[in-house]
Design a protein around this motif. Sequence first.
Motif, PDB file in Angstrom:
ATOM      1  N   ALA A   5       0.837  -1.201   0.000  1.00  0.00           N
ATOM      2  CA  ALA A   5       0.000   0.000   0.000  1.00  0.00           C
ATOM      3  C   ALA A   5       0.869   1.246   0.000  1.00  0.00           C
ATOM      4  N   ARG A   6       0.328   2.306  -0.581  1.00  0.00           N
ATOM      5  CA  ARG A   6       1.051   3.570  -0.657  1.00  0.00           C
ATOM      6  C   ARG A   6       1.126   4.202   0.733  1.00  0.00           C
ATOM      7  N   ARG A   7       2.328   4.582   1.141  1.00  0.00           N
ATOM      8  CA  ARG A   7       2.514   5.160   2.471  1.00  0.00           C
ATOM      9  C   ARG A   7       2.053   6.621   2.487  1.00  0.00           C
ATOM     10  N   LYS A   8       1.443   7.028   3.592  1.00  0.00           N
ATOM     11  CA  LYS A   8       1.002   8.408   3.757  1.00  0.00           C
ATOM     12  C   LYS A   8       0.762   8.700   5.225  1.00  0.00           C
ATOM     13  N   ILE A   9       0.668   9.975   5.532  1.00  0.00           N
ATOM     14  CA  ILE A   9       0.374  10.393   6.903  1.00  0.00           C
ATOM     15  C   ILE A   9      -1.104  10.157   7.176  1.00  0.00           C
ATOM     16  N   SER A  10      -1.391   9.508   8.296  1.00  0.00           N
ATOM     17  CA  SER A  10      -2.784   9.263   8.670  1.00  0.00           C
ATOM     18  C   SER A  10      -3.360  10.529   9.289  1.00  0.00           C
ATOM     19  N   LEU A  11      -4.286  11.164   8.564  1.00  0.00           N
ATOM     20  CA  LEU A  11      -4.838  12.448   8.984  1.00  0.00           C
ATOM     21  C   LEU A  11      -6.350  12.390   9.195  1.00  0.00           C
ATOM     22  N   LYS A  12      -7.038  11.631   8.372  1.00  0.00           N
ATOM     23  CA  LYS A  12      -8.509  11.648   8.389  1.00  0.00           C
ATOM     24  C   LYS A  12      -9.124  11.173   9.709  1.00  0.00           C
ATOM     25  N   THR A  66       3.340   3.087  10.074  1.00  0.00           N
ATOM     26  CA  THR A  66       4.063   3.625   8.922  1.00  0.00           C
ATOM     27  C   THR A  66       5.460   4.107   9.289  1.00  0.00           C
ATOM     28  N   PHE A  67       5.590   4.804  10.436  1.00  0.00           N
ATOM     29  CA  PHE A  67       6.853   5.459  10.777  1.00  0.00           C
ATOM     30  C   PHE A  67       7.613   4.807  11.915  1.00  0.00           C
ATOM     31  N   GLY A  68       6.978   3.929  12.665  1.00  0.00           N
ATOM     32  CA  GLY A  68       7.592   3.433  13.881  1.00  0.00           C
ATOM     33  C   GLY A  68       7.012   4.157  15.089  1.00  0.00           C
ATOM     34  N   LYS A  69       7.311   3.643  16.286  1.00  0.00           N
ATOM     35  CA  LYS A  69       6.657   4.146  17.485  1.00  0.00           C
ATOM     36  C   LYS A  69       7.009   5.599  17.787  1.00  0.00           C
ATOM     37  N   ALA A  70       8.296   5.919  17.846  1.00  0.00           N
ATOM     38  CA  ALA A  70       8.717   7.273  18.239  1.00  0.00           C
ATOM     39  C   ALA A  70       8.308   8.305  17.186  1.00  0.00           C
ATOM     40  N   LYS A  71       8.675   8.047  15.941  1.00  0.00           N
ATOM     41  CA  LYS A  71       8.361   9.009  14.879  1.00  0.00           C
ATOM     42  C   LYS A  71       6.860   9.062  14.607  1.00  0.00           C
ATOM     43  N   GLY A  72       6.175   7.927  14.752  1.00  0.00           N
ATOM     44  CA  GLY A  72       4.724   7.913  14.551  1.00  0.00           C
ATOM     45  C   GLY A  72       4.003   8.755  15.591  1.00  0.00           C
TER      46      GLY A  72
END
Length: 376
Positions: A234-241, A298-304
Motif C-alpha cells: 500500500a502507498r505510504r502516507k500520513i494518517s490524517l482523516k 508507517t513510521f515506527g513508534k517514536a516518529k509515529g
Amino acid sequence: MERVRHLYRVLFVLFAVVFAMSDAYAQKFIVAPFAADSARMTLVTLTDTVWKDATSHSVRMIEPGVEFDAAAPVMKYGAVAEIDGKHYRISFRDLEFSPSNAPEAVNPMSAEQQRRHTAFGKFYGSTAPIWVGVMLLAAIAVFFFAGTRFPQCRKVGCAVVPVCIALVALLELGGYFFLGSDAFWWCDYDRYGFWGSLFRFIPFAGAVAVQVISIKWYEILLFDDADNDGDDGARRKISLKPALFGILCCIPVAIVYALVAQAWLDFRGTASDVIGVCLFFLTLVGGLFMAFRKNVKTFGKAKGTAVTVFTIIYILGCAVAVGTLIVLLFRLLLQILIVAGIVFMIMVIGSSKTRVKDSYGNVYEEDGFGNRTRIY
C-alpha cells in the motif's frame, strides 16, 4: 434633640469612612487602545443607577496613556470616565487595569480581556504575527518546490517544512487563545468596512489555502515516489482523516445525542449527561487513536507519535483559520445580499408605473417614486 444630633454625627462619620474606603479601593484604568492609535468613547448618562448611552449618541476619541478613576458603578463591558464634566464609556478592550491601583481593588476585567495587555497580547495586537505567518508560509512553498526539483534539497525540506507548518498553526492557536475572536482583527469588517475587509480577505484566503495544502506538500517530500510502497504494497502516507474526524465531530456528536435524547426521547438526568460525555470522548479519543496506530505502523513508534502530535496541531490551526475565513466570508456575502436586495427593491419600485388623470383631463404616467410624465 441631643440624641438626634448625636445620631447625625454618627451617620456623618460612617458616611465619611465609607467614602474614604470607596476612594481607596477606586478602580483606575489606563487607556490602551487595541490595534489602534486612539480609543472610542461613547457619551453615557446615569439612569436608575445604571449607565446608559445618551440619546445624542455622542462619540469622541481619546489618546492612549490617559489614566482615570472609573465612575461607579463599573459596567460589565467597560468603564466610565469623567471628562470635561461629562461621562463617557470606554470598552474594556481598550483599557488596562492600572498598576497604581490599591492591592484591595478588584479588577473587573475578564481573563481574556486581561490577556490582551500581556506581552503576547500586545504582540498579536500588532502586525508582526501577520508578517511572521507570511514568511513561514513562503518558506514552506520555497522548500517544497526546491525539494521536489533538487534531490539534494529534499532532506532539508523534510526538516524545515513540518516545523514551519507547526509554527503557523501554533501562531494561530496562540492568537485565538490571547485575543479570542479578535485574533484576526486586521481583516475585521467592523473595523475596515466592506472594501477594506474584502481586500484583506482575498490574500488571507490564499494564505489559508497554502496552509491547508501544506500537509500534502510535506507528504510528497517525505515519501519518495520511487520508493513509496509499504511492506503490504500500500502507498505510504500520513494518517490524517481519523484525527480530523475525531476533532471536528466530537462536539457535533454530543450535541446530536443531547437533542435526540432530551428533545425526542425525553431521556434526561445524570445518566443522560454521562452518556453524552462518553460519546464526546469516545469520538475524540477513537479518532486520535486510529491515526496514532496507523502512523506508528508507517513510521515506527517514536516518529509515529511525533507525526500524530504534529497532525493534531496542524488540524487545530487549520480549524481556527478556516473557521475565521468562513465567518468573514459570511459577513461579506451578507452585506452583498443586503445591497443587492436594496438595489432590487429600488428597481422594482422604480419600474412600477400607473396612469393618473388630473381634473383637467390630462393623463400622466407615475412611477413608484411619485414622478409623473405627461402622456396626453
